[in-house]
Write a protein that holds these residues in place. Structure first.
Motif, PDB file in Angstrom:
ATOM      1  N   UNK A 126       0.826  -1.200   0.000  1.00 47.01           N
ATOM      2  CA  UNK A 126       0.000   0.000   0.000  1.00 47.01           C
ATOM      3  C   UNK A 126       0.859   1.248   0.000  1.00 47.01           C
ATOM      4  N   UNK A 127       0.357   2.313  -0.638  1.00 48.26           N
ATOM      5  CA  UNK A 127       1.086   3.574  -0.714  1.00 48.26           C
ATOM      6  C   UNK A 127       0.177   4.724  -0.291  1.00 48.26           C
ATOM      7  N   UNK A 128       0.731   5.628   0.501  1.00 43.35           N
ATOM      8  CA  UNK A 128       0.027   6.863   0.851  1.00 43.35           C
ATOM      9  C   UNK A 128       0.948   8.031   0.548  1.00 43.35           C
ATOM     10  N   UNK A 129       0.428   9.023  -0.173  1.00 41.90           N
ATOM     11  CA  UNK A 129       1.268  10.119  -0.652  1.00 41.90           C
ATOM     12  C   UNK A 129       1.757  11.037   0.454  1.00 41.90           C
ATOM     13  N   UNK A 130       1.086  11.035   1.609  1.00 41.35           N
ATOM     14  CA  UNK A 130       1.511  11.905   2.689  1.00 41.35           C
ATOM     15  C   UNK A 130       1.224  13.361   2.393  1.00 41.35           C
ATOM     16  N   UNK A 131       1.856  14.288   3.115  1.00 43.83           N
ATOM     17  CA  UNK A 131       1.520  15.705   2.991  1.00 43.83           C
ATOM     18  C   UNK A 131       2.127  16.393   1.771  1.00 43.83           C
ATOM     19  N   UNK A 132       3.255  15.870   1.243  1.00 42.70           N
ATOM     20  CA  UNK A 132       3.925  16.534   0.126  1.00 42.70           C
ATOM     21  C   UNK A 132       4.927  15.585  -0.509  1.00 42.70           C
ATOM     22  N   UNK A 133       5.315  15.868  -1.747  1.00 43.33           N
ATOM     23  CA  UNK A 133       6.234  14.996  -2.459  1.00 43.33           C
ATOM     24  C   UNK A 133       7.611  14.954  -1.823  1.00 43.33           C
ATOM     25  N   UNK A 134       7.991  16.034  -1.138  1.00 38.83           N
ATOM     26  CA  UNK A 134       9.325  16.068  -0.541  1.00 38.83           C
ATOM     27  C   UNK A 134       9.329  15.641   0.926  1.00 38.83           C
ATOM     28  N   UNK A 135       8.197  15.139   1.425  1.00 39.60           N
ATOM     29  CA  UNK A 135       8.144  14.664   2.817  1.00 39.60           C
ATOM     30  C   UNK A 135       8.959  13.379   2.949  1.00 39.60           C
ATOM     31  N   UNK A 136       9.487  13.096   4.141  1.00 39.33           N
ATOM     32  CA  UNK A 136      10.200  11.830   4.349  1.00 39.33           C
ATOM     33  C   UNK A 136       9.325  10.643   3.968  1.00 39.33           C
ATOM     34  N   UNK A 137       9.955   9.599   3.473  1.00 38.58           N
ATOM     35  CA  UNK A 137       9.243   8.423   2.966  1.00 38.58           C
ATOM     36  C   UNK A 137       9.688   7.195   3.758  1.00 38.58           C
ATOM     37  N   UNK A 152      -7.843  10.660  10.572  1.00 40.68           N
ATOM     38  CA  UNK A 152      -9.096  11.147  11.133  1.00 40.68           C
ATOM     39  C   UNK A 152      -8.978  12.592  11.601  1.00 40.68           C
ATOM     40  N   UNK A 153      -7.831  12.955  12.149  1.00 46.38           N
ATOM     41  CA  UNK A 153      -7.656  14.295  12.723  1.00 46.38           C
ATOM     42  C   UNK A 153      -7.218  15.307  11.670  1.00 46.38           C
ATOM     43  N   UNK A 154      -6.270  14.914  10.808  1.00 43.14           N
ATOM     44  CA  UNK A 154      -5.651  15.882   9.903  1.00 43.14           C
ATOM     45  C   UNK A 154      -5.916  15.613   8.422  1.00 43.14           C
ATOM     46  N   UNK A 155      -6.546  14.490   8.116  1.00 40.68           N
ATOM     47  CA  UNK A 155      -6.863  14.209   6.726  1.00 40.68           C
ATOM     48  C   UNK A 155      -5.715  13.670   5.909  1.00 40.68           C
ATOM     49  N   UNK A 156      -4.526  13.573   6.482  1.00 44.92           N
ATOM     50  CA  UNK A 156      -3.369  13.034   5.789  1.00 44.92           C
ATOM     51  C   UNK A 156      -2.409  12.462   6.830  1.00 44.92           C
ATOM     52  N   UNK A 157      -1.285  11.943   6.364  1.00 44.91           N
ATOM     53  CA  UNK A 157      -0.240  11.420   7.247  1.00 44.91           C
ATOM     54  C   UNK A 157       0.909  12.416   7.287  1.00 44.91           C
ATOM     55  N   UNK A 158       1.710  12.421   8.335  1.00 44.24           N
ATOM     56  CA  UNK A 158       2.814  13.386   8.431  1.00 44.24           C
ATOM     57  C   UNK A 158       3.989  13.056   7.527  1.00 44.24           C
ATOM     58  N   UNK A 159       4.061  11.805   7.047  1.00 48.62           N
ATOM     59  CA  UNK A 159       5.136  11.369   6.155  1.00 48.62           C
ATOM     60  C   UNK A 159       4.522  10.565   5.011  1.00 48.62           C
ATOM     61  N   UNK A 160       5.301  10.371   3.962  1.00 50.60           N
ATOM     62  CA  UNK A 160       4.872   9.453   2.910  1.00 50.60           C
ATOM     63  C   UNK A 160       5.078   8.022   3.413  1.00 50.60           C
ATOM     64  N   UNK A 161       4.125   7.149   3.155  1.00 55.50           N
ATOM     65  CA  UNK A 161       4.172   5.803   3.721  1.00 55.50           C
ATOM     66  C   UNK A 161       3.931   4.753   2.635  1.00 55.50           C
TER      67      UNK A 161
END
Length: 462
Positions: free
Chosen positions: A72-83, A144-153
């Motif tokens: 599974x892949x989640x884009x996270x908050x931005x393309x340059x976020x840690x992965x 649930x809280x922020x609508x995204x993840x803090x990192x790319x996962x």
């Protein structure tokens, strides 16, 4: 309220629902080593894909020659976020002996052990379904809280870890570009104790070998042939006895090549960690250290190689007595490796030693059972430092950096094939009865494990 504190509050509020999801996964009988449970393994993979889809992951079941992978892949908050790549496994060990279980191993329950301690019981609760879900549930709270993840996962859930991971390396080879991330997160380890989290910085490698000695072309009557015919059990016993000298050192040629002495300051630090864990022997009814003389418990477990005999078979072992000289005898031997020991050189040395002890009219056969090198992470790694701070903020006592005497080959594969440093954080306890009847996972391990992964993701994002 900070971004993280809102997520932690959500985790606390959602704990009852989170437990129900854990129960649902544990109820799936995903025993990977038994072909009869192949459909159940696929069911577990599909269950996980459905949960990941609900969290906004692009997730799928990936077929292999064995049981499927989940990616599974989640884009996270931005393309340059840690992965990060998170790894876990959804398959479980067989349940035998079933008569020793207090409850149905696939009917999980929440039990109160007293003194405020509650546990979740069932096969796979600690290894590795509960551990795996701590990360998934942390992602759920963030979404649930922020609508995204803090990192790319990226997540990789395997279905064959408990049966030797035969499909894993080919899958990594074929999908290396897709799976590569900045670093890997692995949740298949444990705590130092119930209040002290741990980060595993070293793992021993492994070489597994089965040795089969054949003498006569059939079993022989010991009255007619005893004393004249070669006895493969005696031959093998002598070979195995010669693997160690009187000081507990392994005698194989070149065995200690690549093994360095542990720095004195590290050994001193280990000795301050609850007495060096000598109580582990007392827990299993033993009192004296075996292995190399002059070494401490933790040094033997974390920094020294071993050559262990795991099983011997041959001749008649049924009820009563049978005076027979067996035609064959076999033994299973495993070597735990440290430092820069080369698994294939160790295997070759073991085989050469055995062959040198086989009589001219007898033969020997070898069967491989896996090989992986040792892993040592840098103690000053920024990844480790961030995780240590995050864990120490969550648990009653500061996080420790430890070693593990066992082997997790996937960590070596991540390093060798994908070029990724791995962070090994788990929340299991020594009394979780992993691989045994009445397996359990502490409710605190599950709850604070979820909170811990939320903190770690937040720290990596910073």
């Amino acid at each position: 309220m900070t971004e993280l504190s809102a997520v932690l509050d959500r985790i606390d509020q959602d704990l009852p629902q989170s437990l129900e999801r854990l129960f649902g996964l544990v109820r799936i009988k995903s025993i990977s080593t038994d072909p009869a449970f192949g459909a159940e393994c696929r069911k577990a993979a599909e269950w996980l894909v459905a949960e990941l889809d609900n969290l906004g992951f692009d997730a799928s079941v990936r077929d292999t020659a064995g049981h499927p992978m989940v990616v599974g892949h989640h884009a996270g908050p931005a393309e340059d976020a840690p992965h990060v790549l998170f790894y876990g496994h959804y398959d479980v060990q067989p349940i035998d002996p079933i008569e020793l279980w207090e409850d149905d191993p696939f009917d999980p329950k929440l039990k109160d052990l007293g003194n405020g301690r509650k546990v979740v019981t069932g096969r796979g609760t600690a290894d590795d379904k509960g551990q795996l879900l701590t990360f998934v549930e942390a992602c759920r709270a963030y979404k649930a809280v922020h609508g995204t993840l803090p990192v790319r996962v990226t997540v990789l859930f395997e279905g064959e870890e408990e049966s030797g991971s035969p499909s894993l390396k080919p899958f990594l080879d074929a999908n290396a570009a897709e799976l590569k991330a900045d670093y890997a997160l692995v949740c298949d380890t444990g705590m130092w104790d119930g209040e002290t989290p741990a980060i595993t910085a070293s793992l021993r490698g492994l070489v597994g070998e089965e040795i089969i000695v054949t003498a006569a072309n059939r079993d022989l009557h010991s009255g007619m042939y005893g004393g004249a015919a070669a006895n493969p059990i005696q031959i093998l016993s002598k070979i195995l006895a010669g693997l160690h000298d009187e000081n507990g050192r392994v005698t194989l040629e070149g065995f200690y090549d690549g093994v360095e002495e542990t720095p004195s300051n590290i050994k001193a630090a280990w000795e301050t960690m609850t007495g060096g864990r000598n109580d582990m022997l007392e827990e299993v009814g033993l009192s004296e250290l075996a292995g190399e003389k002059g070494r401490s418990m933790l040094e033997l477990l974390w920094a020294r190689p071993t050559c262990e005999i795991n099983g011997i078979s041959g001749g008649y072992a049924g009820q009563g007595f049978k005076t027979v000289i067996a035609s064959k005898a076999s033994a299973k031997v495993s070597c735990r490796l440290v430092g820069d020991q080369d698994p294939e050189k160790i295997r070759a040395s073991l085989r050469a030693y055995v062959q040198s002890k086989i009589p001219a009219d007898c033969s020997v056969e070898f069967l491989e059972h896996g090989a992986s090198p040792a892993i040592q992470l840098a103690y000053d790694s920024p990844l480790l430092t961030k995780a240590k701070t995050a864990l120490s903020d969550e648990w009653p006592k500061p996080a420790l950096v430890v070693g593990v005497g066992g082997s997790i080959p996937i960590v070596g594969d991540f390093q060798k094939l994908l070029g990724m440093e791995s962070l090994l954080v788990g929340f299991g306890l020594n009394d979780d009865r992993v691989h045994s009847p009445n397996e359990k996972y502490d409710l605190t391990s599950y709850h604070k494990g979820i909170r811990s992964w939320a903190r770690i993701m937040a720290s990596l994002a910073d």
